[in-house]
Scaffold this active site. Structure first.
Site, PDB file in Angstrom:
ATOM      1  N   LEU A 188      36.780  32.719  36.693  1.00  0.00           N
ATOM      2  CA  LEU A 188      36.619  33.626  37.844  1.00  0.00           C
ATOM      3  C   LEU A 188      35.142  33.898  38.085  1.00  0.00           C
ATOM      4  O   LEU A 188      34.635  34.971  37.772  1.00  0.00           O
ATOM      5  CB  LEU A 188      37.345  34.954  37.605  1.00  0.00           C
ATOM      6  CG  LEU A 188      38.847  35.033  37.823  1.00  0.00           C
ATOM      7  CD1 LEU A 188      39.281  36.479  37.919  1.00  0.00           C
ATOM      8  CD2 LEU A 188      39.275  34.259  39.044  1.00  0.00           C
ATOM      9  N   HIS A 189      34.467  32.899  38.632  1.00  0.00           N
ATOM     10  CA  HIS A 189      33.061  33.105  38.946  1.00  0.00           C
ATOM     11  C   HIS A 189      32.955  33.713  40.343  1.00  0.00           C
ATOM     12  O   HIS A 189      33.926  34.275  40.867  1.00  0.00           O
ATOM     13  CB  HIS A 189      32.256  31.806  38.779  1.00  0.00           C
ATOM     14  CG  HIS A 189      32.738  30.664  39.606  1.00  0.00           C
ATOM     15  ND1 HIS A 189      32.209  30.373  40.834  1.00  0.00           N
ATOM     16  CD2 HIS A 189      33.711  29.744  39.388  1.00  0.00           C
ATOM     17  CE1 HIS A 189      32.828  29.310  41.331  1.00  0.00           C
ATOM     18  NE2 HIS A 189      33.745  28.910  40.481  1.00  0.00           N
ATOM     19  N   PHE A 190      31.790  33.623  40.924  1.00  0.00           N
ATOM     20  CA  PHE A 190      31.494  34.391  42.134  1.00  0.00           C
ATOM     21  C   PHE A 190      32.443  34.076  43.293  1.00  0.00           C
ATOM     22  O   PHE A 190      33.017  34.983  43.904  1.00  0.00           O
ATOM     23  CB  PHE A 190      30.047  34.098  42.543  1.00  0.00           C
ATOM     24  CG  PHE A 190      29.417  35.157  43.377  1.00  0.00           C
ATOM     25  CD1 PHE A 190      28.667  36.169  42.800  1.00  0.00           C
ATOM     26  CD2 PHE A 190      29.558  35.153  44.754  1.00  0.00           C
ATOM     27  CE1 PHE A 190      28.076  37.151  43.568  1.00  0.00           C
ATOM     28  CE2 PHE A 190      28.971  36.123  45.534  1.00  0.00           C
ATOM     29  CZ  PHE A 190      28.219  37.125  44.946  1.00  0.00           C
TER      30      PHE A 190
END
Lengths: 156, 97
Positions: free
Chosen positions: B19-21
Protein backbone atom coordinates in the site's frame (compact mmCIF):
# COMPACT_ATOMS: atom_id res chain seq x y z
CA UNK A 1 12.60 3.09 11.56
CA UNK A 2 13.14 6.71 12.62
CA UNK A 3 13.26 9.91 10.58
CA UNK A 4 16.94 10.38 11.37
CA UNK A 5 17.61 6.88 9.98
CA UNK A 6 16.82 7.93 6.43
CA UNK A 7 16.73 11.73 6.25
CA UNK A 8 20.18 12.83 5.08
CA UNK A 9 21.38 15.52 7.48
CA UNK A 10 23.37 17.23 4.72
CA UNK A 11 20.31 17.29 2.43
CA UNK A 12 18.12 19.62 4.46
CA UNK A 13 17.19 22.81 2.59
CA UNK A 14 15.67 25.27 5.07
CA UNK A 15 15.15 28.09 2.59
CA UNK A 16 14.15 26.81 -0.84
CA UNK A 17 14.10 29.72 -3.32
CA UNK A 18 10.74 30.60 -4.86
CA UNK A 19 10.14 28.51 -7.97
CA UNK A 20 8.25 25.64 -9.53
CA UNK A 21 7.71 22.02 -8.61
CA UNK A 22 10.54 21.07 -10.96
CA UNK A 23 13.03 23.58 -9.55
CA UNK A 24 12.17 22.44 -6.04
CA UNK A 25 12.73 18.79 -6.93
CA UNK A 26 15.98 19.63 -8.73
CA UNK A 27 17.28 21.56 -5.73
CA UNK A 28 16.49 18.70 -3.37
CA UNK A 29 18.08 16.04 -5.56
CA UNK A 30 21.11 18.33 -5.86
CA UNK A 31 21.30 18.53 -2.07
CA UNK A 32 21.42 14.73 -1.89
CA UNK A 33 24.18 14.70 -4.47
CA UNK A 34 26.18 17.34 -2.60
CA UNK A 35 25.75 15.36 0.59
CA UNK A 36 27.30 12.36 -1.16
CA UNK A 37 24.16 10.20 -1.02
CA UNK A 38 23.80 9.91 -4.80
CA UNK A 39 26.31 10.17 -7.63
CA UNK A 40 26.45 13.23 -9.89
CA UNK A 41 25.93 11.07 -12.97
CA UNK A 42 22.63 9.76 -11.56
CA UNK A 43 21.23 13.17 -10.65
CA UNK A 44 19.42 13.98 -13.90
CA UNK A 45 17.97 10.51 -14.20
CA UNK A 46 16.60 10.66 -10.66
CA UNK A 47 15.03 14.08 -11.29
CA UNK A 48 13.40 12.72 -14.43
CA UNK A 49 12.05 9.67 -12.56
CA UNK A 50 10.54 11.83 -9.83
CA UNK A 51 8.95 14.19 -12.35
CA UNK A 52 7.57 11.21 -14.27
CA UNK A 53 6.04 9.91 -11.06
CA UNK A 54 4.44 13.32 -10.48
CA UNK A 55 2.77 13.06 -13.89
CA UNK A 56 0.86 10.04 -12.61
CA UNK A 57 -0.64 12.16 -9.85
CA UNK A 58 0.66 14.88 -7.61
CA UNK A 59 2.28 13.87 -4.34
CA UNK A 60 1.05 17.12 -2.83
CA UNK A 61 -1.07 15.57 -0.08
CA UNK A 62 -2.61 18.69 1.42
CA UNK A 63 -1.76 20.47 4.69
CA UNK A 64 0.96 22.31 2.74
CA UNK A 65 3.00 19.15 2.33
CA UNK A 66 4.32 17.17 -0.65
CA UNK A 67 6.17 13.85 -0.70
CA UNK A 68 7.72 13.45 -4.17
CA UNK A 69 9.46 10.09 -4.50
CA UNK A 70 10.85 7.42 -6.75
CA UNK A 71 12.33 3.97 -6.60
CA UNK A 72 15.73 4.06 -8.20
CA UNK A 73 18.59 1.63 -8.57
CA UNK A 74 21.21 4.25 -7.81
CA UNK A 75 20.73 3.86 -4.07
CA UNK A 76 20.94 0.72 -1.97
CA UNK A 77 19.05 2.21 0.96
CA UNK A 78 16.15 4.56 1.61
CA UNK A 79 17.26 8.20 1.63
CA UNK A 80 15.33 11.45 1.96
CA UNK A 81 15.82 15.19 1.67
CA UNK A 82 13.69 17.83 3.38
CA UNK A 83 13.01 21.35 2.11
CA UNK A 84 11.03 24.30 3.40
CA UNK A 85 9.56 26.76 0.90
CA UNK A 86 8.58 29.93 2.74
CA UNK A 87 6.85 31.35 -0.35
CA UNK A 88 5.09 28.11 -1.18
CA UNK A 89 5.40 25.96 -4.29
CA UNK A 90 2.54 25.09 -6.64
CA UNK A 91 2.58 21.29 -6.51
CA UNK A 92 -0.88 20.80 -8.05
CA UNK A 93 -1.83 19.44 -4.64
CA UNK A 94 -5.07 17.61 -3.97
CA UNK A 95 -6.42 20.57 -2.00
CA UNK A 96 -5.17 23.17 -4.51
CA UNK A 97 -3.04 24.90 -1.86
CA UNK A 98 0.68 25.69 -2.17
CA UNK A 99 3.27 23.43 -0.55
CA UNK A 100 5.57 24.66 2.21
CA UNK A 101 7.09 21.38 3.42
CA UNK A 102 8.63 18.84 1.02
CA UNK A 103 9.94 15.39 1.87
CA UNK A 104 11.71 13.82 -1.14
CA UNK A 105 12.29 10.06 -0.96
CA UNK A 106 14.46 7.75 -3.03
CA UNK A 107 14.36 4.05 -2.30
CA UNK A 108 15.90 0.95 -3.89
CA UNK A 109 13.46 -0.89 -6.19
CA UNK A 110 13.97 -4.24 -4.48
CA UNK A 111 13.02 -3.09 -0.99
CA UNK A 112 9.35 -2.03 -1.10
CA UNK A 113 9.03 -2.56 2.64
CA UNK A 114 11.57 0.16 3.40
CA UNK A 115 9.71 2.52 1.07
CA UNK A 116 6.44 1.81 2.90
CA UNK A 117 8.03 2.29 6.32
CA UNK A 118 9.54 5.60 5.18
CA UNK A 119 6.14 6.81 4.00
CA UNK A 120 4.57 5.55 7.23
CA UNK A 121 7.09 7.39 9.34
CA UNK A 122 6.69 10.68 7.51
CA UNK A 123 2.88 10.41 7.43
CA UNK A 124 2.68 9.63 11.14
CA UNK A 125 4.62 12.76 12.02
CA UNK A 126 2.80 14.95 9.50
CA UNK A 127 -0.47 14.10 11.26
CA UNK A 128 0.95 15.88 14.29
CA UNK A 129 0.01 19.57 14.05
CA UNK A 130 2.89 20.50 16.39
CA UNK A 131 5.39 18.79 14.10
CA UNK A 132 4.13 20.65 11.01
CA UNK A 133 3.98 23.98 12.84
CA UNK A 134 7.47 23.69 14.34
CA UNK A 135 8.90 22.44 11.05
CA UNK A 136 7.53 25.45 9.16
CA UNK A 137 8.95 27.75 11.83
CA UNK A 138 12.44 26.24 11.56
CA UNK A 139 15.09 28.59 10.20
CA UNK A 140 18.20 26.46 9.84
CA UNK A 141 19.22 22.91 9.00
CA UNK A 142 20.25 22.43 12.62
CA UNK A 143 16.79 23.53 13.80
CA UNK A 144 15.18 20.98 11.50
CA UNK A 145 17.53 18.17 12.51
CA UNK A 146 16.84 18.90 16.17
CA UNK A 147 13.10 18.80 15.47
CA UNK A 148 13.42 15.45 13.68
CA UNK A 149 15.33 14.08 16.65
CA UNK A 150 12.65 15.29 19.05
CA UNK A 151 9.94 13.77 16.85
CA UNK A 152 11.81 10.46 16.76
CA UNK A 153 11.94 10.52 20.55
CA UNK A 154 8.23 11.42 20.84
CA UNK A 155 9.12 14.69 22.54
CA UNK A 156 6.69 16.90 20.59
CA UNK B 1 -31.83 2.54 11.90
CA UNK B 2 -30.19 0.80 8.96
CA UNK B 3 -27.58 3.58 8.88
CA UNK B 4 -26.01 2.09 11.99
CA UNK B 5 -25.19 -1.23 10.33
CA UNK B 6 -21.51 -2.14 10.48
CA UNK B 7 -19.94 -4.44 7.95
CA UNK B 8 -16.57 -6.03 8.66
CA UNK B 9 -14.35 -8.16 6.46
CA UNK B 10 -10.70 -8.95 5.92
CA UNK B 11 -8.89 -7.77 2.81
CA UNK B 12 -5.41 -8.82 1.74
CA UNK B 13 -2.77 -6.69 0.05
CA UNK B 14 -1.73 -8.73 -2.98
CA UNK B 15 0.19 -6.24 -5.09
CA UNK B 16 3.96 -6.57 -4.93
CA UNK B 17 4.71 -3.01 -3.84
CA UNK B 18 2.16 -2.97 -1.02
CA UNK B 19 0.00 0.00 0.00
CA UNK B 20 2.27 2.73 -1.25
CA UNK B 21 1.23 6.22 -2.26
CA UNK B 22 -0.91 5.53 -5.33
CA UNK B 23 -2.96 2.64 -3.93
CA UNK B 24 -3.66 4.77 -0.87
CA UNK B 25 -4.77 7.61 -3.15
CA UNK B 26 -7.12 5.24 -5.00
CA UNK B 27 -8.59 3.95 -1.74
CA UNK B 28 -9.09 7.47 -0.36
CA UNK B 29 -10.73 8.66 -3.57
CA UNK B 30 -13.09 5.69 -3.55
CA UNK B 31 -13.91 6.00 0.16
CA UNK B 32 -14.59 9.72 -0.13
CA UNK B 33 -17.52 8.92 -2.42
CA UNK B 34 -19.38 7.32 0.48
CA UNK B 35 -21.20 9.19 3.20
CA UNK B 36 -20.48 6.61 5.90
CA UNK B 37 -17.37 5.78 7.88
CA UNK B 38 -14.70 3.55 6.38
CA UNK B 39 -11.80 2.35 8.49
CA UNK B 40 -8.91 -0.03 7.87
CA UNK B 41 -7.28 -1.67 10.87
CA UNK B 42 -3.90 -3.31 11.15
CA UNK B 43 -3.34 -4.46 14.70
CA UNK B 44 -3.82 -1.42 16.91
CA UNK B 45 -3.44 1.02 14.00
CA UNK B 46 -6.74 2.38 12.69
CA UNK B 47 -6.80 4.46 9.51
CA UNK B 48 -9.67 6.54 8.18
CA UNK B 49 -9.90 5.34 4.58
CA UNK B 50 -10.81 8.84 3.43
CA UNK B 51 -7.44 10.16 4.60
CA UNK B 52 -4.36 9.50 2.47
CA UNK B 53 -2.09 10.37 5.39
CA UNK B 54 -3.81 7.86 7.69
CA UNK B 55 -3.76 5.10 5.07
CA UNK B 56 -0.02 5.57 4.61
CA UNK B 57 0.51 4.92 8.31
CA UNK B 58 -0.63 1.30 7.78
CA UNK B 59 2.67 0.51 5.97
CA UNK B 60 0.96 -2.60 4.59
CA UNK B 61 3.29 -4.82 2.60
CA UNK B 62 2.29 -7.54 0.16
CA UNK B 63 0.53 -10.31 2.05
CA UNK B 64 -0.75 -8.09 4.86
CA UNK B 65 -4.31 -8.70 6.06
CA UNK B 66 -6.31 -5.61 6.95
CA UNK B 67 -9.65 -5.45 8.71
CA UNK B 68 -12.11 -3.32 6.78
CA UNK B 69 -14.92 -1.75 8.80
CA UNK B 70 -17.71 0.13 7.03
CA UNK B 71 -20.45 1.97 8.89
CA UNK B 72 -23.31 3.72 7.17
CA UNK B 73 -25.68 3.24 4.26
CA UNK B 74 -25.24 0.10 2.16
CA UNK B 75 -22.00 -0.98 3.87
CA UNK B 76 -21.74 -4.31 2.03
CA UNK B 77 -21.72 -2.57 -1.33
CA UNK B 78 -19.07 -0.12 -0.10
CA UNK B 79 -16.92 -2.98 1.19
CA UNK B 80 -17.34 -4.81 -2.12
CA UNK B 81 -16.10 -1.82 -4.10
CA UNK B 82 -13.08 -1.31 -1.86
CA UNK B 83 -12.31 -5.04 -1.86
CA UNK B 84 -12.25 -4.98 -5.64
CA UNK B 85 -9.39 -2.47 -5.55
CA UNK B 86 -7.37 -4.89 -3.43
CA UNK B 87 -8.25 -8.00 -5.43
CA UNK B 88 -7.18 -6.41 -8.72
CA UNK B 89 -3.92 -5.23 -7.18
CA UNK B 90 -5.02 -1.63 -7.70
CA UNK B 91 -4.42 -2.26 -11.41
CA UNK B 92 -0.93 -0.99 -10.87
CA UNK B 93 2.08 -1.70 -13.03
CA UNK B 94 5.11 -2.68 -10.91
CA UNK B 95 6.85 0.66 -11.60
CA UNK B 96 6.96 3.53 -11.00
CA UNK B 97 5.72 3.65 -7.44
Amino acid sequence: MKLCDFVVQGAIVPDLPAGTKETAIRAMVRSLQKAGSIKAEDEENIVAAILKREELGSTGIGRGVAVPHTKHGSTDKLIAAIALAKDGVDFASLDGEPVYIIFLLISPPDRPGDHLRGLENISRHLRNDHFCKFLRQSKTSDDIWELLTEADNNEL
Amino acid sequence: MSDAVIHRRTVTVINEQGLHFRPCQLIAQAAQQFSGTVVFCRGSTRADAKSLLELLTLAAEQGTDLELEVTGPDPTNVADKLSELFSCGFQMPPQPA
